[in-house]
Design a protein around this motif. Structure first.
Motif, PDB file in Angstrom:
ATOM      1  N   ALA A  17       0.823  -1.208   0.000  1.00 46.12           N
ATOM      2  CA  ALA A  17       0.000   0.000   0.000  1.00 46.12           C
ATOM      3  C   ALA A  17       0.856   1.256   0.000  1.00 46.12           C
ATOM      4  N   ALA A  18       2.094   1.153   0.492  1.00 53.66           N
ATOM      5  CA  ALA A  18       3.017   2.288   0.511  1.00 53.66           C
ATOM      6  C   ALA A  18       4.285   1.929  -0.252  1.00 53.66           C
ATOM      7  N   PRO A  19       4.970   2.907  -0.821  1.00 52.45           N
ATOM      8  CA  PRO A  19       6.225   2.621  -1.529  1.00 52.45           C
ATOM      9  C   PRO A  19       7.248   1.994  -0.577  1.00 52.45           C
ATOM     10  N   PRO A  20       8.096   1.077  -1.087  1.00 53.52           N
ATOM     11  CA  PRO A  20       9.071   0.411  -0.211  1.00 53.52           C
ATOM     12  C   PRO A  20      10.089   1.366   0.399  1.00 53.52           C
ATOM     13  N   ASP A  21      10.307   2.519  -0.211  1.00 51.97           N
ATOM     14  CA  ASP A  21      11.288   3.478   0.298  1.00 51.97           C
ATOM     15  C   ASP A  21      10.619   4.619   1.070  1.00 51.97           C
ATOM     16  N   TRP A  22       9.379   4.397   1.505  1.00 50.63           N
ATOM     17  CA  TRP A  22       8.632   5.456   2.181  1.00 50.63           C
ATOM     18  C   TRP A  22       9.289   5.821   3.510  1.00 50.63           C
ATOM     19  N   GLN A  23       9.590   7.109   3.672  1.00 48.43           N
ATOM     20  CA  GLN A  23      10.194   7.609   4.905  1.00 48.43           C
ATOM     21  C   GLN A  23       9.273   8.664   5.512  1.00 48.43           C
ATOM     22  N   VAL A  24       8.976   8.510   6.799  1.00 49.08           N
ATOM     23  CA  VAL A  24       8.100   9.455   7.486  1.00 49.08           C
ATOM     24  C   VAL A  24       8.925  10.640   7.969  1.00 49.08           C
ATOM     25  N   ASP A  25       8.513  11.833   7.607  1.00 47.14           N
ATOM     26  CA  ASP A  25       9.184  13.049   8.055  1.00 47.14           C
ATOM     27  C   ASP A  25       8.511  13.513   9.348  1.00 47.14           C
ATOM     28  N   TRP A  26       8.981  12.982  10.470  1.00 49.36           N
ATOM     29  CA  TRP A  26       8.353  13.270  11.757  1.00 49.36           C
ATOM     30  C   TRP A  26       8.446  14.752  12.107  1.00 49.36           C
ATOM     31  N   GLU A  27       9.504  15.396  11.695  1.00 46.12           N
ATOM     32  CA  GLU A  27       9.700  16.804  12.050  1.00 46.12           C
ATOM     33  C   GLU A  27       8.692  17.714  11.348  1.00 46.12           C
ATOM     34  N   ASP A  28       8.146  17.242  10.224  1.00 47.23           N
ATOM     35  CA  ASP A  28       7.208  18.064   9.452  1.00 47.23           C
ATOM     36  C   ASP A  28       5.780  17.535   9.568  1.00 47.23           C
ATOM     37  N   ALA A  29       5.476  16.857  10.665  1.00 48.87           N
ATOM     38  CA  ALA A  29       4.144  16.279  10.866  1.00 48.87           C
ATOM     39  C   ALA A  29       3.090  17.371  11.019  1.00 48.87           C
ATOM     40  N   PRO A  30       1.891  17.128  10.492  1.00 52.13           N
ATOM     41  CA  PRO A  30       0.807  18.106  10.676  1.00 52.13           C
ATOM     42  C   PRO A  30       0.283  18.071  12.114  1.00 52.13           C
ATOM     43  N   LEU A  31      -0.455  19.082  12.472  1.00 53.12           N
ATOM     44  CA  LEU A  31      -1.117  19.102  13.769  1.00 53.12           C
ATOM     45  C   LEU A  31      -2.227  18.051  13.800  1.00 53.12           C
ATOM     46  N   PRO A  32      -2.555  17.506  14.968  1.00 53.99           N
ATOM     47  CA  PRO A  32      -3.651  16.527  15.055  1.00 53.99           C
ATOM     48  C   PRO A  32      -5.027  17.178  15.063  1.00 53.99           C
ATOM     49  N   TYR A  33      -5.081  18.485  14.860  1.00 60.48           N
ATOM     50  CA  TYR A  33      -6.353  19.189  14.781  1.00 60.48           C
ATOM     51  C   TYR A  33      -6.205  20.321  13.771  1.00 60.48           C
ATOM     52  N   LYS A  34      -7.329  20.717  13.202  1.00 61.81           N
ATOM     53  CA  LYS A  34      -7.330  21.760  12.180  1.00 61.81           C
ATOM     54  C   LYS A  34      -7.523  23.126  12.843  1.00 61.81           C
ATOM     55  N   LEU A  35      -6.753  24.112  12.382  1.00 60.40           N
ATOM     56  CA  LEU A  35      -6.865  25.465  12.903  1.00 60.40           C
ATOM     57  C   LEU A  35      -7.255  26.421  11.780  1.00 60.40           C
ATOM     58  N   TYR A  36      -8.277  27.228  12.029  1.00 58.94           N
ATOM     59  CA  TYR A  36      -8.669  28.291  11.099  1.00 58.94           C
ATOM     60  C   TYR A  36      -8.136  29.627  11.622  1.00 58.94           C
ATOM     61  N   ARG A  37      -7.968  30.572  10.712  1.00 53.78           N
ATOM     62  CA  ARG A  37      -7.504  31.903  11.094  1.00 53.78           C
ATOM     63  C   ARG A  37      -8.550  32.956  10.734  1.00 53.78           C
ATOM     64  N   GLY A  38      -8.755  33.886  11.671  1.00 56.67           N
ATOM     65  CA  GLY A  38      -9.565  35.064  11.367  1.00 56.67           C
ATOM     66  C   GLY A  38     -11.056  34.845  11.289  1.00 56.67           C
ATOM     67  N   LEU A  39     -11.596  33.844  11.955  1.00 54.51           N
ATOM     68  CA  LEU A  39     -13.036  33.587  11.918  1.00 54.51           C
ATOM     69  C   LEU A  39     -13.691  34.017  13.227  1.00 54.51           C
ATOM     70  N   PRO A  40     -14.968  34.427  13.187  1.00 54.74           N
ATOM     71  CA  PRO A  40     -15.697  34.757  14.420  1.00 54.74           C
ATOM     72  C   PRO A  40     -15.717  33.560  15.366  1.00 54.74           C
ATOM     73  N   GLU A  41     -15.416  33.821  16.642  1.00 53.25           N
ATOM     74  CA  GLU A  41     -15.301  32.755  17.633  1.00 53.25           C
ATOM     75  C   GLU A  41     -16.485  32.765  18.588  1.00 53.25           C
ATOM     76  N   ILE A  42     -16.972  31.573  18.905  1.00 57.68           N
ATOM     77  CA  ILE A  42     -17.992  31.419  19.939  1.00 57.68           C
ATOM     78  C   ILE A  42     -17.466  30.406  20.940  1.00 57.68           C
ATOM     79  N   PRO A  43     -17.058  30.840  22.129  1.00 58.83           N
ATOM     80  CA  PRO A  43     -16.489  29.905  23.117  1.00 58.83           C
ATOM     81  C   PRO A  43     -17.550  28.945  23.635  1.00 58.83           C
TER      82      PRO A  43
END
Length: 528
Positions: A17-43
């Motif tokens: 399912a993955a290429p045999p030479d697949w290397q995980v770039d741990w240092e460039d991992a995405p956040l485990p949650y999505k962040l939006y910028r500049g939107l109206p907030e309701i706590p």
């Protein structure tokens, strides 16, 4: 890669399912949650209840109550740090992994799904919101009433005017593709199913009625939420109501109006919100895009109802073990959620009482839910089943069995101790199956509704397996045992053990279940 080959690799030849030479770039991992910028907030109120037992839904739900629902479904609940001893480095080298956890399990704790909600509450502006799990708040994406737009996107299968909230479960592809490559597609469906299962459990505890919609016009839903189909796509829609049942708009699919996603998208303007995921380099995933594209519905003409065989088939050529009927099992969902984790190396061998096994199997299948696949009213049973290899279970000879929910009995397939066979089938042996009395498998059809739903049927099957999995994990924890979901197993080996190869069935996920010792880790609750 052809889609049929891709599906085969996902399930039966995972190393391809993955290429045999697949290397995980741990240092460039995405956040485990999505962040939006500049939107109206309701706590949202972070003072969440510590128990969910005995809850009754209010006649008019509030934003505070919705916040409690969202937090128990997908909020950040725990920070943990685990130490690892690295044998490849100098003696005594220790590394640490820090994880933000939620109440639901996820492959690699990467949480590829996101939650969006269409809110209609008196104390909150009506509109479409993203649930910002990192800050436990709602971010306004689009204000307004979209009952008609959403109802038509769902093929008018649900009356949304009666619902105070509609939940959208999406998958953000990069969030776990960066680690698992193409194998992430299988994980994403299961993770979405687990999240749906948790949503249904929490809704039930609070007193909401719910319905899962698997069939909708993908592009019109994504367009409404402001999602790019190339990056993120909705997998399921869950309307919530305080009435006993989420009303259906009718059962006449053949006579309903035919609506196209293209037409609907013209009705609302395009959103161009800015989001952040931390990765500086996002690698392309053409196969996932291709499969997602092939799974989409462009018009409501593609919507179907699945006819299921309601007859009970009992095999008379094998030994049946009737399990004892036990009292209805109840537990506080909140305390079980706080306690549940995947034990992996912490399993310890202990005998499982027959009453424990009976309760585990019966309660796992006692949960049914409304969805848009069945042409009948009311709740429907799960289309997936449970098989298992048992060792050291009171009153049950060691061997492989299938569970018959209709008769509440085990059907013996073959006797023996199969722990070594299953252990040797693990692609990453992070669980010692010699220490596990119950190794369960969720089993489904190999064709995964392809005839009726095309490639969309695959992800629906994975989601339904995830729903059953989450119920199994919660009940296991309530009984004082642990469960650890595994996808790194040899499906062909397990299918051969159960003799289901020739029956068009296959093992979808493996779950060792049993007693476990306390884990040596540093953890802290994020409950305020």
């Amino acid at each position: 890669m052809e889609l049929e080959t891709f599906l085969h690799h996902l399930h039966f030849d995972t190393e391809k399912a993955a290429p045999p030479d697949w290397q995980v770039d741990w240092e460039d991992a995405p956040l485990p949650y999505k962040l939006y910028r500049g939107l109206p907030e309701i706590p949202l109120n972070a003072d969440v209840p510590l128990t969910l037992s005995g809850q009754e839904a209010k006649a008019e739900p509030s934003r505070e109550e919705l916040g409690h629902f969202l937090w128990y479904v997908y909020g950040l609940t725990q920070y943990s740090q685990i130490a690892f001893i690295d044998d490849t480095e100098e003696k005594g080298a220790v590394s640490y992994a820090q994880l933000l956890r939620r109440f639901v399990p996820s492959g690699g704790a990467l949480y590829p799904n996101e939650l969006y909600v269409y809110v209609k509450l008196k104390d909150t502006p009506m509109g479409i919101y993203h649930y910002d799990a990192a800050h436990h708040r709602l971010l306004l994406l689009r204000e307004g009433n979209y009952d008609s737009y959403l109802s038509r996107s769902l093929g008018n299968s649900c009356d949304l005017s009666d619902c105070f909230c509609t939940v959208f479960v999406s998958t953000l592809f990069w969030k776990n593709f960066y680690k698992y490559n193409n194998f992430s597609y299988r994980l994403q469906g299961l993770d979405a199913g687990v999240l749906i299962g948790q949503s249904l459990e929490v809704a039930k505890q609070i007193g909401y009625s719910s319905r899962v919609c698997y069939q909708f016009l993908d592009r019109s839903i994504n367009h409404l939420l402001g999602l790019s189909d190339q990056d993120e796509s909705v997998y399921a829609v869950i309307p919530l109501s305080v009435n006993q049942n989420v009303n259906r708009a009718g059962n006449n699919h053949n006579r309903m109006e035919i609506v196209s996603a293209t037409e609907l998208c013209r009705e609302v303007p395009l959103l161009e919100h800015v989001s952040y995921n931390r990765s500086k380099k996002v690698i392309d995933y053409p196969t996932l895009k291709k499969f997602n594209e092939a799974s989409m519905f462009e018009t409501t003409e593609s919507f179907v109802k699945i006819k299921k065989d309601s007859s009970v088939k009992v095999s008379l050529d094998s030994e049946m073990i009737l399990l004892p009927f036990t009292e209805r099992f109840s537990y506080d969902l909140a305390s079980v959620c706080r306690e549940r984790h995947s034990p992996d190396i912490d399993f310890i061998m202990g005998q499982v009482r027959q009453t424990q096994l009976s309760t585990l199997l019966k309660e796992t299948f006692s949960f049914s839910y409304q969805n848009d696949l069945d042409g009948i009213h009311g709740n429907v049973e799960s289309p997936v089943s449970l098989y298992g290899s048992f060792y050291n279970v009171e009153g049950v000879p060691n061997g492989a069995y299938s569970y018959d929910n209709a008769t509440h009995a085990l059907r013996r397939i073959t006797r023996g101790d199969f722990r070594e066979l299953l252990q040797n089938g693990l692609t990453m042996p992070n669980v010692n199956l010699f220490q596990v009395p119950l190794v369960l498998h969720v089993v489904g059809d190999r064709e995964h509704l392809k005839k009726e739903l095309g490639y969309r049927g695959y992800r629906i099957q994975q989601m339904e397996a995830g729903i059953l999995l989450q119920r199994l994990l919660l009940v296991s924890c309530g009984l004082g045992m642990g469960g650890h979901p595994l996808l790194g197993f040899d499906a062909n080996r397990c299918d051969g053990l159960y003799g289901i190869n020739s029956k068009g069935k296959t093992s979808l996920i493996q779950i060792p279940v049993g007693p476990y010792r306390p884990r040596a880790w540093l953890k802290g609750s994020l409950i305020s």
